[in-house]
Scaffold this motif. Structure first.
Motif, PDB file in Angstrom:
ATOM      1  N   LEU A  38      -7.293  -2.273  -9.708  1.00  0.00           N
ATOM      2  CA  LEU A  38      -6.733  -1.963  -8.393  1.00  0.00           C
ATOM      3  C   LEU A  38      -5.466  -1.119  -8.497  1.00  0.00           C
ATOM      4  N   ARG A  39      -4.651  -1.369  -9.494  1.00  0.00           N
ATOM      5  CA  ARG A  39      -3.424  -0.589  -9.648  1.00  0.00           C
ATOM      6  C   ARG A  39      -3.746   0.875  -9.909  1.00  0.00           C
ATOM      7  N   ARG A  40      -4.855   1.075 -10.661  1.00  0.00           N
ATOM      8  CA  ARG A  40      -5.207   2.450 -10.964  1.00  0.00           C
ATOM      9  C   ARG A  40      -5.936   3.124  -9.801  1.00  0.00           C
ATOM     10  N   LEU A  41      -6.757   2.358  -9.120  1.00  0.00           N
ATOM     11  CA  LEU A  41      -7.511   2.947  -8.007  1.00  0.00           C
ATOM     12  C   LEU A  41      -6.661   3.105  -6.758  1.00  0.00           C
ATOM     13  N   ARG A  42      -5.767   2.180  -6.515  1.00  0.00           N
ATOM     14  CA  ARG A  42      -4.942   2.210  -5.300  1.00  0.00           C
ATOM     15  C   ARG A  42      -3.470   2.086  -5.700  1.00  0.00           C
ATOM     16  N   PRO A  43      -2.853   3.194  -6.146  1.00  0.00           N
ATOM     17  CA  PRO A  43      -1.447   3.123  -6.584  1.00  0.00           C
ATOM     18  C   PRO A  43      -0.534   2.793  -5.419  1.00  0.00           C
ATOM     19  N   SER A  44       0.653   2.260  -5.723  1.00  0.00           N
ATOM     20  CA  SER A  44       1.612   1.885  -4.683  1.00  0.00           C
ATOM     21  C   SER A  44       2.320   3.122  -4.139  1.00  0.00           C
ATOM     22  N   LEU A  45       3.004   2.955  -2.993  1.00  0.00           N
ATOM     23  CA  LEU A  45       3.731   4.043  -2.341  1.00  0.00           C
ATOM     24  C   LEU A  45       5.199   4.025  -2.761  1.00  0.00           C
ATOM     25  N   GLU A  46       5.748   5.218  -2.968  1.00  0.00           N
ATOM     26  CA  GLU A  46       7.155   5.356  -3.315  1.00  0.00           C
ATOM     27  C   GLU A  46       7.930   5.919  -2.131  1.00  0.00           C
ATOM     28  N   GLN A  47       9.163   5.483  -1.999  1.00  0.00           N
ATOM     29  CA  GLN A  47      10.039   5.916  -0.904  1.00  0.00           C
ATOM     30  C   GLN A  47      10.983   6.999  -1.402  1.00  0.00           C
ATOM     31  N   SER A  48      11.127   8.088  -0.624  1.00  0.00           N
ATOM     32  CA  SER A  48      11.995   9.197  -1.010  1.00  0.00           C
ATOM     33  C   SER A  48      12.748   9.709   0.207  1.00  0.00           C
ATOM     34  N   GLN A  49      13.906  10.332  -0.041  1.00  0.00           N
ATOM     35  CA  GLN A  49      14.689  10.997   0.999  1.00  0.00           C
ATOM     36  C   GLN A  49      14.531  12.504   0.841  1.00  0.00           C
ATOM     37  N   VAL A  50      14.213  13.158   1.946  1.00  0.00           N
ATOM     38  CA  VAL A  50      14.028  14.601   1.913  1.00  0.00           C
ATOM     39  C   VAL A  50      14.880  15.245   3.004  1.00  0.00           C
TER      40      VAL A  50
END
Length: 538
Positions: free
Chosen positions: A490-502
């Protein structure tokens, strides 16, 4: 025996300087309103630093003038006495208009008369001049001399062509082409400002009895019935008229001209500022150095201009692209009287902390109208930042002759999938084997006649399939190995989301000298430096 005038002329020709006699009243020097910027047409006298009768030395500050961009001090260019101030504090005076008179040491200041400049606008200027002639008759030493001094001369002598700036301005303003029509009273037939004003007074006095005023008064009656139909303010509404500052007038004129004559194009890009924000906090916490996002952007933009020199250009009046070697960044600063763009010169060779100190010092003096012309005129590139006001993005108008201006919006948070290394990616065969094994397990319970209900392992596999399809949350397996395998898949198929400031930046370009390809290269280099701030901090 030589006369006084001949004696003074001979001494002057010999190179000897003497204080002239108090009776000579034509040695005063006019002080005019200077043009302190190319766009200045008038100036406001903020305050006189000298009073009438004060001694003046070359270099002394005489007065403070508010121009269309900033407040400036006007210095004396020669020594003398401030004999007369023609325009007090708060007066708005056109460029090249006389504002004061300077006399020399030894002049009798009580005899420096300026009646013609004050009485000229009135229609009765001509009678006033005649009265002055009659009053001055008893003071003359002889009737013949008095008559020769005040007799109007033809303004055709060579010396009469030496016109003062005030006289030239009046001739141009009132479109007087033949100067010989003006009776002159100056030395050697020179036309003085009072002569021009007296001549204009006579002209204005002639059409006074003509019935030109009653004609406009007869027009309002037919238009009175139309006024009720026009929209009018509500009876209870209130408003205040605020005079437009000279700076705002110039801004409106220049931006209107730019928008209507410069072919604008806009290119926008999001820039990640996570690393830059971390570095800002590190500098503040560890070293006590406080720099803003705008300081980093100024440095990054200057380096991007150095990498992409095609964007560091100006469009000249000769339809040519002027390639600039120096990188001078104009930074928009809001002041109570309008917007001004002080310049950070040589920004590419400065560190971020040096840029921060320069911007703060320029902004502080800009808000006090203390900038010098060379500190806000010129520049090769402009930056306008509205992010601190909660603006996400906007487009800015180019400030000619510059070809680019960068509009910076506020930061916002976005989410994106976390990066997965190539060694962790599943191959197609591994995915097929995994899914194939699940499908075989799901068919086993239905073909078995010995069991009436699916086994616990099969139920967990079905839950996994539902989770992969987004239909249900995953239920952990009791088997440690099976659960670990499922989590890894699951970690490979559905990676987690990262938070960024743009931050969204929009580059306005002049299509005559900068095209979209150059703009894209510039924004690419800008993004590189912002996302790798450790390379630009020094």
């Amino acid at each position: 025996m030589l006369s006084l005038s001949k004696t003074l002329a001979m001494r002057s020709a010999a190179g000897v300087k003497y204080f002239h006699a108090a009776a000579v009243q034509h040695a005063t020097t006019t002080l005019t309103m200077p043009a302190l910027s190319p766009t200045m047409t008038e100036g406001t006298i903020t305050a006189w630093k000298k009073k009438e009768g004060d001694s003046v030395i070359a270099g002394d500050v005489l007065l403070e003038i508010e121009t269309d961009k900033a407040g400036m001090d006007v210095e004396a260019v020669e020594d003398g006495i401030l004999a007369k101030i023609l325009h007090p504090d708060g007066s708005k005076v056109a460029v090249n208009e006389t504002i004061a008179l300077l006399a020399e040491e030894g002049d009798d200041l009580s005899k420096v008369e300026i009646p013609k400049t004050k009485a000229a606008p009135k229609a009765d200027a001509a009678p006033a001049k005649e009265e002055k002639k009659e009053d001055s008759a008893p003071n003359a030493p002889a009737p013949k001399q008095q008559e020769s001094q005040h007799r109007p001369q033809k303004a055709s002598t060579p010396s009469s062509r030496l016109l003062s700036p005030a006289v030239a301005h009046l001739l141009l303003q009132h479109r007087i082409k033949d100067i010989t029509e003006i009776p002159s009273t100056g030395p050697k037939g020179r036309v003085l400002k009072g002569d021009v004003l007296a001549f204009l007074g006579k002209i204005k006095a002639r059409p006074a009895p003509e019935p030109t005023i009653p004609q406009p008064k007869t027009l309002p009656p037919p238009s009175m019935p139309k006024t009720p139909s026009a929209p009018t303010p509500a009876p209870g509404s209130a408003f205040t008229d605020t005079p437009t500052t000279n700076m705002r007038k110039v801004i409106a004129s220049r931006l209107s001209e730019s928008k209507s004559t410069v072919p604008h194009s806009y290119v926008t890009r999001d820039v990640v500022i996570d690393n830059m924000m971390k570095l800002r906090h590190l500098l503040a916490d560890e070293l006590g150095v406080k720099v803003s996002v705008n300081d980093f952007l100024i440095k990054a933009a200057s380096l991007a201009l150095r990498d992409v020199p095609e964007s560091n250009v100006q469009f000249t009046s000769g339809d040519n692209a002027k390639q600039l070697k120096d990188i001078d960044i104009s930074v928009a600063v809001a002041t109570p009287t309008g917007l001004i763009t002080p310049i950070v010169k040589g920004a590419d060779s400065r560190g971020v902390q040096s840029i921060s100190l320069v911007v703060k010092e320029l902004a502080e003096r800009a808000k006090k109208n203390k900038l010098k012309p060379e500190e806000y005129q010129g520049g090769s590139f402009s930056i306008s930042n509205l992010g601190m006001f909660g603006v996400n993005n906007f487009t800015a108008i180019i400030n000619p002759p510059q070809a680019c201006i960068l509009a910076v919006g506020g930061s916002r948070t976005v989410f994106k999938p976390s990066a997965v290394e190539e060694t962790e990616l599943l191959s197609d065969s591994e995915v097929l084997d995994f899914l194939g094994g699940l499908s075989k397990k799901t068919t086993t319970p239905s073909s078995s006649s010995s069991s009436s209900s699916p086994s616990k392992k099969v139920k967990e596999d079905l839950d996994l399939i539902d989770f992969l399809g987004g239909n249900a949350p995953l239920k952990k397996s009791t088997s440690t190995s099976e659960s670990a395998l499922g989590d890894e898949i699951l970690r490979r198929l559905r990676p987690s989301l990262e938070q960024s400031q743009v931050v969204s930046v929009t580059l306005s370009i002049d299509e005559r000298v900068v095209d979209g390809e150059v703009a894209g290269k510039f924004l690419g280099r800008l993004s590189h430096y912002v996302e790798n701030p450790e390379s630009i901090i020094l």
